[in-house]
Enzyme design. Structure first.
Site, PDB file in Angstrom:
ATOM      1  N   HIS A  24       0.804  -1.212   0.000  1.00 25.85           N
ATOM      2  CA  HIS A  24       0.000   0.000   0.000  1.00 25.85           C
ATOM      3  C   HIS A  24       0.840   1.266   0.000  1.00 25.85           C
ATOM      4  CE1 HIS A  24      -3.481  -2.570   0.936  1.00 25.85           C
ATOM      5  NE2 HIS A  24      -4.202  -1.553   0.513  1.00 25.85           N
ATOM      6  N   GLY A  25       2.011   1.250   0.574  1.00 32.73           N
ATOM      7  CA  GLY A  25       2.770   2.482   0.568  1.00 32.73           C
ATOM      8  C   GLY A  25       4.064   2.403   1.331  1.00 32.73           C
TER       9      GLY A  25
END
Length: 485
Positions: free
Chosen positions: A326-327
């Site tokens: 996701h990041g």
């Protein structure tokens, strides 16, 4: 260019016309060109990354399929994995690495400036198209799919504009066969497509974008103003509604556009806040990512075939990497770890509890509601880390939610008023939660009590969504949240 902008729908009109009325091979060429225009609208030079990833996987897949030895097959699979994960790691995680090194350098008295990157732009949607192309190589390595003959068809599969930058993560076995010939456009398909598009736009424009300022007032509050416990809880629930409406809205629009072109995408959301377990939540939330992680990571790691300890480790590794996907921030890593630990705990507790359906298993509506509420709260506690700007900020919000009320009751440090209403906005913002509750309730009635999703009911929902889009004022024009992934 986004689904909620006029320029996109102008592009879609051209793509739709070409797809329906040009000779099919020419139509695919036009849609392929428009898909590149769609991506290049944001950052033209990063189209080269998609092309590089596509070329590598197309060539690697053919070599894997035609190889006569396992050694050669593994070597070409390694090429695909190295290039794709290398690009993903470099562009997405370099800022986190450099930030961590700068922090270490500062703590030991070194020069932290040497690790400053300046402006760093992560290619939009790189996590999505990387996983999509990787699944192609992995499926061919497993022998579950044969490589496509034409590079143009493969490139169209990779860059097809409805799902390019934020999913669903469509596998080659699902989309490539549909690109072999033009499928007829049916009345039912058009109706379903329009319904999905209207519902998706409603979720994004009316709900997500109107909740966004209230979420920001909680998670990015500055000026030393302390949150009240009520504000912290309400802001967290607002974010749970915002991220669902935003991402499910995008997925619904993408699925609707596919229907309008005679294609079918897999379902990506199935009203996840109805889940009565964390494992069920992940069969309802971002379904295409969940099954990707299951099929290409969790099961190859051993899944639940080994000891209990190995199974728990596999769950934790899978969810940790889901957080990393996701990041590039420690908040996402903590978020993934929380879900991994929660899934392991849930599995451990299930091991000593009767299975649902047995004579001693809890089956009452009250027990089901209690399980649903528990999952809902666990998911939203984890959402605090997903949305917060740092781990420290997340811990501060959680302290306000859980510890501050206890401290106040015990006569501890002074806190903000318990029921401060600064983040509440107006009654309108609270009312924005009602459509999501109604949609989940309708799905519950469908699953548990056989309520049919008739064409008439869908028509009324579509009319309500269209009226809301015309009448409701949009508080902020926000990019889709998952564009950053």
């Amino acid at each position: 260019m986004r689904f909620d902008q006029v320029t996109f729908w102008m592009l879609f009109a051209v793509a739709f016309g070409a797809w329906r009325w040009l000779p099919f091979q020419a139509a695919k060429g036009v849609v392929l060109l428009l898909s590149h225009v769609f991506y290049a609208w944001w950052r033209p030079e990063y189209v080269l990354l998609i092309l590089l990833s596509a070329v590598v996987d197309f060539v690697a897949a053919k070599r894997i399929y035609g190889a006569t030895t396992q050694r050669v097959r593994r070597a070409w699979l390694a090429v695909s994995l190295t290039v794709n994960l290398g690009l993903l790691g470099f562009f997405k995680y370099t800022p986190l690495v450099m930030e961590t090194l700068a922090s270490v350098a500062w703590r030991v008295g070194g020069d932290a400036r040497m690790f400053e990157l300046g402006a760093w732009v992560v290619p939009v949607g790189i996590s999505f198209y990387t996983f999509q192309t990787l699944s192609y190589s992995l499926d061919i390595y497993r022998g579950s799919f044969a490589p496509v003959a034409r590079f143009r068809d493969f490139l169209l599969y990779v860059t097809f504009f409805p799902q390019l930058v934020a999913g669903p993560i469509v596998r080659a076995s699902e989309l490539l066969p549909q690109l072999a010939r033009r499928r007829s456009l049916t009345v039912a398909g058009v109706q379903t497509g329009l319904y999905c598009v209207l519902q998706g736009l409603f979720l994004k424009v009316v709900i997500a974008d109107n909740l966004a300022p209230q979420v920001q007032s909680v998670f990015e509050r500055s000026g030393g103003v302390r949150l009240s416990p009520f504000e912290a809880w309400l802001g967290t629930f607002y974010f749970g509604a915002q991220i669902f409406a935003d991402f499910a809205g995008y997925s619904r629009i993408a699925i609707g556009i596919a229907y309008l072109m005679g294609l079918r995408f897999p379902e990506n959301f199935r009203y996840p806040y109805l889940a009565q377990s964390l494992s069920e939540f992940w069969t309802r939330w971002h379904i295409t990512l969940s099954r990707w992680l299951r099929d290409y990571l969790y099961i190859p790691l051993g899944g639940n075939r080994g000891s209990s300890g190995r199974t728990y480790a596999n769950l934790l590794i899978t969810m940790l990497l889901g957080g990393v996907w996701h990041g590039a921030a420690w908040t996402y890593i903590v978020w993934g770890a929380l879900h991994g630990v929660a899934l392991a705990v849930e599995r451990a507790l299930d091991g000593g509890r009767p299975r649902a359906g047995s004579s001693t298993a809890p089956s009452s509506a009250l027990a089901g509601a209690a399980r649903m509420l528990t999952v809902f709260l666990v998911v939203h506690v984890a959402w605090v880390f997903f949305r917060a700007q740092s781990v420290g900020a997340a811990l501060t919000i959680l302290h306000t939610m859980f510890i501050a009320p206890v401290e106040a009751l015990a006569g501890g440090p002074a806190t903000a008023p318990w029921f401060g209403l600064e983040c509440l906005g107006s009654v309108r913002h609270v009312l924005l939660l009602l459509p999501l509750i109604a949609l989940h309730a309708a799905q519950w009635a469908h699953e548990r009590h056989g309520l049919r999703k008739t064409a008439a009911r869908r028509m009324w929902v579509a009319v309500a969504c269209a009226l809301a889009l015309m009448l409701c004022e949009r508080a902020s024009d926000q990019p889709f949240l998952y564009f950053q992934f």
